[in-house]
Design an enzyme around this catalytic site. Structure first.
Site, PDB file in Angstrom:
ATOM      1  N   ASN A  62       0.833  -1.204   0.000  1.00 16.21           N
ATOM      2  CA  ASN A  62       0.000   0.000   0.000  1.00 16.21           C
ATOM      3  C   ASN A  62       0.863   1.248   0.000  1.00 16.21           C
ATOM      4  O   ASN A  62       1.903   1.304   0.659  1.00 16.21           O
ATOM      5  CB  ASN A  62      -1.023  -0.009   1.152  1.00 16.21           C
ATOM      6  N   GLU A  64       0.402   5.211   0.526  1.00 13.83           N
ATOM      7  CA  GLU A  64      -0.550   6.238   0.984  1.00 13.83           C
ATOM      8  C   GLU A  64      -0.143   7.629   0.519  1.00 13.83           C
ATOM      9  O   GLU A  64       0.941   7.840  -0.034  1.00 13.83           O
ATOM     10  CB  GLU A  64      -0.678   6.151   2.506  1.00 13.83           C
ATOM     11  N   CYS A  73      -4.060   0.724  -2.504  1.00 20.16           N
ATOM     12  CA  CYS A  73      -3.916  -0.505  -1.719  1.00 20.16           C
ATOM     13  C   CYS A  73      -2.832  -1.394  -2.357  1.00 20.16           C
ATOM     14  O   CYS A  73      -2.514  -1.251  -3.546  1.00 20.16           O
ATOM     15  CB  CYS A  73      -5.223  -1.297  -1.714  1.00 20.16           C
ATOM     16  N   GLU A  75      -3.037  -4.490  -3.219  1.00 15.33           N
ATOM     17  CA  GLU A  75      -3.547  -5.352  -4.293  1.00 15.33           C
ATOM     18  C   GLU A  75      -3.555  -4.618  -5.635  1.00 15.33           C
ATOM     19  O   GLU A  75      -3.175  -5.167  -6.665  1.00 15.33           O
ATOM     20  CB  GLU A  75      -4.980  -5.807  -3.973  1.00 15.33           C
ATOM     21  N   CYS A 114     -10.376  -4.632  -0.198  1.00 15.39           N
ATOM     22  CA  CYS A 114     -11.472  -3.650  -0.145  1.00 15.39           C
ATOM     23  C   CYS A 114     -12.307  -3.747  -1.423  1.00 15.39           C
ATOM     24  O   CYS A 114     -11.924  -4.413  -2.390  1.00 15.39           O
ATOM     25  CB  CYS A 114     -10.914  -2.236   0.033  1.00 15.39           C
ATOM     26  N   CYS A 117     -10.570  -2.703  -4.735  1.00 13.44           N
ATOM     27  CA  CYS A 117      -9.618  -3.717  -5.204  1.00 13.44           C
ATOM     28  C   CYS A 117     -10.348  -4.927  -5.783  1.00 13.44           C
ATOM     29  O   CYS A 117      -9.924  -5.492  -6.791  1.00 13.44           O
ATOM     30  CB  CYS A 117      -8.687  -4.143  -4.076  1.00 13.44           C
TER      31      CYS A 117
HETATM   32  N1  THU Z   1      -5.253  -1.570   2.489  1.00 10.81           N
HETATM   33  C1  THU Z   1      -4.675  -2.382   1.553  1.00 10.81           C
HETATM   34  O1  THU Z   1      -3.594  -2.081   1.028  1.00 10.81           O
HETATM   35  N2  THU Z   1      -5.327  -3.517   1.218  1.00 10.81           N
HETATM   36  C2  THU Z   1      -6.470  -3.960   1.798  1.00 10.81           C
HETATM   37  O2  THU Z   1      -6.944  -5.029   1.452  1.00 10.81           O
HETATM   38  C3  THU Z   1      -7.129  -3.159   2.829  1.00 10.81           C
HETATM   39  C4  THU Z   1      -6.520  -1.849   3.132  1.00 10.81           C
HETATM   40  C5  THU Z   1      -4.527  -0.353   2.886  1.00 10.81           C
HETATM   41  C6  THU Z   1      -5.128   0.945   2.481  1.00 10.81           C
HETATM   42  C7  THU Z   1      -4.538   1.882   3.513  1.00 10.81           C
HETATM   43  O3  THU Z   1      -3.237   2.271   3.084  1.00 10.81           O
HETATM   44  C8  THU Z   1      -4.394   1.036   4.751  1.00 10.81           C
HETATM   45  O4  THU Z   1      -4.433  -0.319   4.300  1.00 10.81           O
HETATM   46  C9  THU Z   1      -5.485   1.243   5.788  1.00 10.81           C
HETATM   47  O5  THU Z   1      -6.746   1.108   5.229  1.00 10.81           O
END
Ligand code: THU
Length: 161
Positions: A62, A64, A73, A75, A114, A117
């Site tokens: 991920n 940000e 994310c 994925e 999520c 994704c």
């Molecule tokens: N996140 C992911 O990378 N994958 C997921 O399946 C769920 C959430 C990340 C997004 C954000 O950077 C952090 O986790 C908190 O939501």
């Protein structure tokens, strides 16, 4: 009226026991990918490892952003990279793992992609017409699903356009 229902079959591997060597390796790579997470806001590190039909493994984490929705994310990072680098090769399996930034242990229960994704993953599954198996890692158990469509019933796809 009788209720219609979707069935959501998945396999549970307690403590990951019983996974094939190849799947164990993919999970290990997803866990390692959490180290490249850029998550200064959530402190939640997610890694994804995608195995392609040709055996290549593409990893993502991920990423940000101070403007929160601009982040990606793990994925989607992995999937878009794979699609951009290997447009002619179908992804066949994705492993996902997560841990908190200040912890060495991974989450006890598997985390699940999520909604955005799921939509991105199903587009790729439809595009290559090959199911993408899913390995959701947790310290207590690994869940295996035989395709993304089990994560996203009533999916929206191009057939509706
Ligand atoms: N996140 C992911 O990378 N994958 C997921 O399946 C769920 C959430 C990340 C997004 C954000 O950077 C952090 O986790 C908190 O939501």
């Amino acid at each position: 009226m009788p209720k219609a229902q979707h069935i959501l079959p998945y396999t549970v591997y307690p403590k990951g026991e019983g996974l094939s060597i190849e799947d164990c390796d993919l999970v290990t790579q997803a866990k390692a990918a959490t180290q490249t997470s850029y998550s200064p806001y959530s402190h939640f590190c997610v890694g994804a490892a995608l195995r392609l039909e040709n055996g290549v493994v593409v990893c993502g984490s991920n990423q940000e952003n101070a403007a929160y929705p601009a982040g990606s994310c793990a994925e989607r990072t992995a999937m878009f990279y794979a699609n951009a680098q290997y447009p002619d090769v179908a992804p066949v399996c994705i492993a996902i793992a997560a841990r908190r930034a200040d912890e060495v242990n991974f989450l006890e229960q598997p985390i699940s992609p999520c909604g955005i994704c799921r939509q991105v993953l199903i587009e790729t599954e439809t595009r290559y017409k090959v199911p993408i198996r899913v390995l959701l890692y947790g310290e207590n158990a690994v869940y295996e699903l035989d395709g993304i469509s089990y994560l996203l019933p009533f999916q929206f796809d191009s057939s509706a356009l």
